[in-house]
Design a protein around this motif. Structure first.
Motif, PDB file in Angstrom:
ATOM      1  N   LEU A   1      -2.058   5.063   6.736  1.00  0.00           N
ATOM      2  CA  LEU A   1      -1.538   5.517   5.447  1.00  0.00           C
ATOM      3  C   LEU A   1      -2.048   6.907   5.079  1.00  0.00           C
ATOM      4  CD1 LEU A   1      -1.839   2.199   3.435  1.00  0.00           C
ATOM      5  CD2 LEU A   1       0.259   3.305   4.198  1.00  0.00           C
ATOM      6  N   GLY A   2      -2.874   7.496   5.958  1.00  0.00           N
ATOM      7  CA  GLY A   2      -3.285   8.882   5.744  1.00  0.00           C
ATOM      8  C   GLY A   2      -4.693   9.091   5.254  1.00  0.00           C
TER       9      GLY A   2
ATOM     10  N   GLU B   1     -13.331   8.963   4.054  1.00  0.00           N
ATOM     11  CA  GLU B   1     -12.937   8.283   2.820  1.00  0.00           C
ATOM     12  C   GLU B   1     -13.073   6.770   2.952  1.00  0.00           C
ATOM     13  OE1 GLU B   1      -8.998  10.169   2.774  1.00  0.00           O
ATOM     14  OE2 GLU B   1      -9.411  10.784   0.714  1.00  0.00           O
ATOM     15  N   ILE B   2     -12.622   6.251   4.103  1.00  0.00           N
ATOM     16  CA  ILE B   2     -12.667   4.797   4.327  1.00  0.00           C
ATOM     17  C   ILE B   2     -14.102   4.300   4.404  1.00  0.00           C
ATOM     18  CG2 ILE B   2     -12.054   2.946   5.940  1.00  0.00           C
ATOM     19  CD1 ILE B   2      -9.630   4.732   6.765  1.00  0.00           C
ATOM     20  N   ASN B   3     -14.945   5.016   5.155  1.00  0.00           N
ATOM     21  CA  ASN B   3     -16.345   4.602   5.313  1.00  0.00           C
ATOM     22  C   ASN B   3     -17.120   4.699   4.000  1.00  0.00           C
ATOM     23  OD1 ASN B   3     -15.968   4.096   8.038  1.00  0.00           O
ATOM     24  ND2 ASN B   3     -16.579   6.148   8.665  1.00  0.00           N
TER      25      ASN B   3
ATOM     26  N   ALA C   1       0.830  -1.207   0.000  1.00  0.00           N
ATOM     27  CA  ALA C   1       0.000   0.000   0.000  1.00  0.00           C
ATOM     28  C   ALA C   1       0.863   1.256   0.000  1.00  0.00           C
ATOM     29  CB  ALA C   1      -0.932  -0.006   1.214  1.00  0.00           C
ATOM     30  N   ALA C   2       1.946   1.235   0.755  1.00  0.00           N
ATOM     31  CA  ALA C   2       2.832   2.404   0.830  1.00  0.00           C
ATOM     32  C   ALA C   2       3.484   2.677  -0.521  1.00  0.00           C
ATOM     33  CB  ALA C   2       3.895   2.170   1.896  1.00  0.00           C
TER      34      ALA C   2
ATOM     35  N   GLU D   1       2.192   1.886  -3.463  1.00  0.00           N
ATOM     36  CA  GLU D   1       1.154   2.396  -4.356  1.00  0.00           C
ATOM     37  C   GLU D   1       0.829   3.855  -4.064  1.00  0.00           C
ATOM     38  OE1 GLU D   1      -0.087   0.631  -7.062  1.00  0.00           O
ATOM     39  OE2 GLU D   1       1.640  -0.561  -6.401  1.00  0.00           O
ATOM     40  N   ARG D   2       0.952   4.256  -2.798  1.00  0.00           N
ATOM     41  CA  ARG D   2       0.693   5.641  -2.404  1.00  0.00           C
ATOM     42  C   ARG D   2       1.921   6.535  -2.553  1.00  0.00           C
ATOM     43  NH1 ARG D   2      -2.966   7.894   0.588  1.00  0.00           N
ATOM     44  NH2 ARG D   2      -1.435   8.937   1.935  1.00  0.00           N
ATOM     45  N   GLU D   3       3.027   5.915  -2.960  1.00  0.00           N
ATOM     46  CA  GLU D   3       4.307   6.626  -3.071  1.00  0.00           C
ATOM     47  C   GLU D   3       4.684   7.270  -1.733  1.00  0.00           C
ATOM     48  OE1 GLU D   3       4.613   9.174  -6.457  1.00  0.00           O
ATOM     49  OE2 GLU D   3       3.609   7.754  -7.799  1.00  0.00           O
ATOM     50  N   ASP D   4       4.500   6.484  -0.671  1.00  0.00           N
ATOM     51  CA  ASP D   4       4.764   6.963   0.684  1.00  0.00           C
ATOM     52  C   ASP D   4       6.237   6.727   1.035  1.00  0.00           C
ATOM     53  OD1 ASP D   4       4.818   7.630   3.338  1.00  0.00           O
ATOM     54  OD2 ASP D   4       3.029   6.482   3.887  1.00  0.00           O
ATOM     55  N   ALA D   5       7.090   7.643   0.595  1.00  0.00           N
ATOM     56  CA  ALA D   5       8.521   7.500   0.821  1.00  0.00           C
ATOM     57  C   ALA D   5       8.869   7.545   2.308  1.00  0.00           C
ATOM     58  CB  ALA D   5       9.279   8.590   0.072  1.00  0.00           C
ATOM     59  N   LYS D   6       8.122   8.316   3.079  1.00  0.00           N
ATOM     60  CA  LYS D   6       8.386   8.426   4.511  1.00  0.00           C
ATOM     61  C   LYS D   6       8.239   7.073   5.198  1.00  0.00           C
ATOM     62  CE  LYS D   6       7.070  10.997   8.673  1.00  0.00           C
ATOM     63  NZ  LYS D   6       6.160  12.029   9.232  1.00  0.00           N
ATOM     64  N   TYR D   7       7.202   6.332   4.841  1.00  0.00           N
ATOM     65  CA  TYR D   7       6.996   4.996   5.417  1.00  0.00           C
ATOM     66  C   TYR D   7       8.149   4.074   5.030  1.00  0.00           C
ATOM     67  CZ  TYR D   7       4.996   0.318   6.040  1.00  0.00           C
ATOM     68  OH  TYR D   7       4.785  -1.001   6.389  1.00  0.00           O
ATOM     69  N   LEU D   8       8.554   4.126   3.779  1.00  0.00           N
ATOM     70  CA  LEU D   8       9.608   3.233   3.303  1.00  0.00           C
ATOM     71  C   LEU D   8      10.948   3.519   3.976  1.00  0.00           C
ATOM     72  CD1 LEU D   8       8.746   3.135  -0.512  1.00  0.00           C
ATOM     73  CD2 LEU D   8       8.200   1.424   1.224  1.00  0.00           C
ATOM     74  N   THR D   9      11.220   4.783   4.275  1.00  0.00           N
ATOM     75  CA  THR D   9      12.499   5.117   4.914  1.00  0.00           C
ATOM     76  C   THR D   9      12.544   4.696   6.378  1.00  0.00           C
ATOM     77  OG1 THR D   9      11.707   7.374   5.385  1.00  0.00           O
ATOM     78  CG2 THR D   9      13.003   7.052   3.374  1.00  0.00           C
ATOM     79  N   SER D  10      11.443   4.186   6.905  1.00  0.00           N
ATOM     80  CA  SER D  10      11.445   3.683   8.283  1.00  0.00           C
ATOM     81  C   SER D  10      12.133   2.317   8.375  1.00  0.00           C
ATOM     82  CB  SER D  10      10.008   3.574   8.828  1.00  0.00           C
ATOM     83  OG  SER D  10       9.269   2.563   8.146  1.00  0.00           O
TER      84      SER D  10
END
Length: 201
Positions: free
Chosen positions: A165-166, A171-173, A99-100, A102-111
């Motif tokens: 993931l933000g 949005e989720i509901n 998911a990260a 696909e969202r281009e969540d670089a911050k998550y990946l750098t963890s």
């Protein structure tokens, strides 16, 4: 290629474990060998990747085919070798990781250890769009009654992951009723479907 090893788990080390097969002890490097602690002195089946280089032949082992597949995808990324991929996978949650990307969540990946900004961008560049259709992350077959009991918990887990993931509760509901109509009940499948619906907005 050695696809898997099935034998007696004899020893667990910090970064690997020893599996005995027909009198031979194979050292298998794992993301987290202590996940196999409950199988010590028992027969185990470990999915393996056989890495050959000029100075060594190494076996990397995984509990599931999905872990092995993700490892193989990671080492296909420019700048990531087997050691780096193993470090990333030590405490990975595959649905959240996909998911990260696909969202281009670089911050998550750098963890993850060894992943800086440059490497996180390369992971996104090389793997985005490839992983969501690659994995079959289904859970074992369970009865319909059990499915009904578990579905609420699985949607709760999926909601927590999507929130991390933000995505907002609104949005989720909004997308969950569409997912429930399709009778999707595995947590990772719920997350993937939600990401697909978000992308269409």
């Amino acid at each position: 290629m050695i696809a898997y090893i099935k034998g007696m788990l004899m020893e667990i080390l910090d970064e690997s474990m020893i599996i005995e097969v027909n009198g031979l002890g194979y050292e298998v490097i794992c993301p987290n060998p202590f996940k196999f602690q409950s199988s010590l002195n028992k027969e185990v089946k470990v999915y393996t990747y056989h890495h050959v280089r000029e100075d060594a032949q190494l076996l990397y082992g995984f509990q599931t085919q999905d872990e092995k597949q993700l490892f193989m995808q990671l080492i296909s990324v420019s700048g990531i070798g087997p050691k780096g991929a193993i470090g990333i996978m030590a405490n990975i949650d595959i649905p959240q990781f996909v998911a990260a990307i696909e969202r281009e969540d670089a911050k998550y990946l750098t963890s993850f250890p060894g992943v800086g900004k440059k490497t996180s961008r390369q992971i996104i560049l090389d793997l985005k769009g490839k992983l969501t259709t690659l994995f079959s992350l289904s859970t074992p077959d369970i009865s319909k009654d059990a499915t009904a009991d578990l579905s609420q918990d699985q949607y709760g887990e999926a909601k927590a992951a999507l929130s991390a993931l933000g995505y907002s509760d609104k949005e989720i509901n909004h997308v969950f009723p569409h997912i429930q109509k399709e009778n999707i009940q595995e947590t990772d499948a719920i997350i993937r479907k939600a990401l697909t619906l978000f992308a269409k907005k």
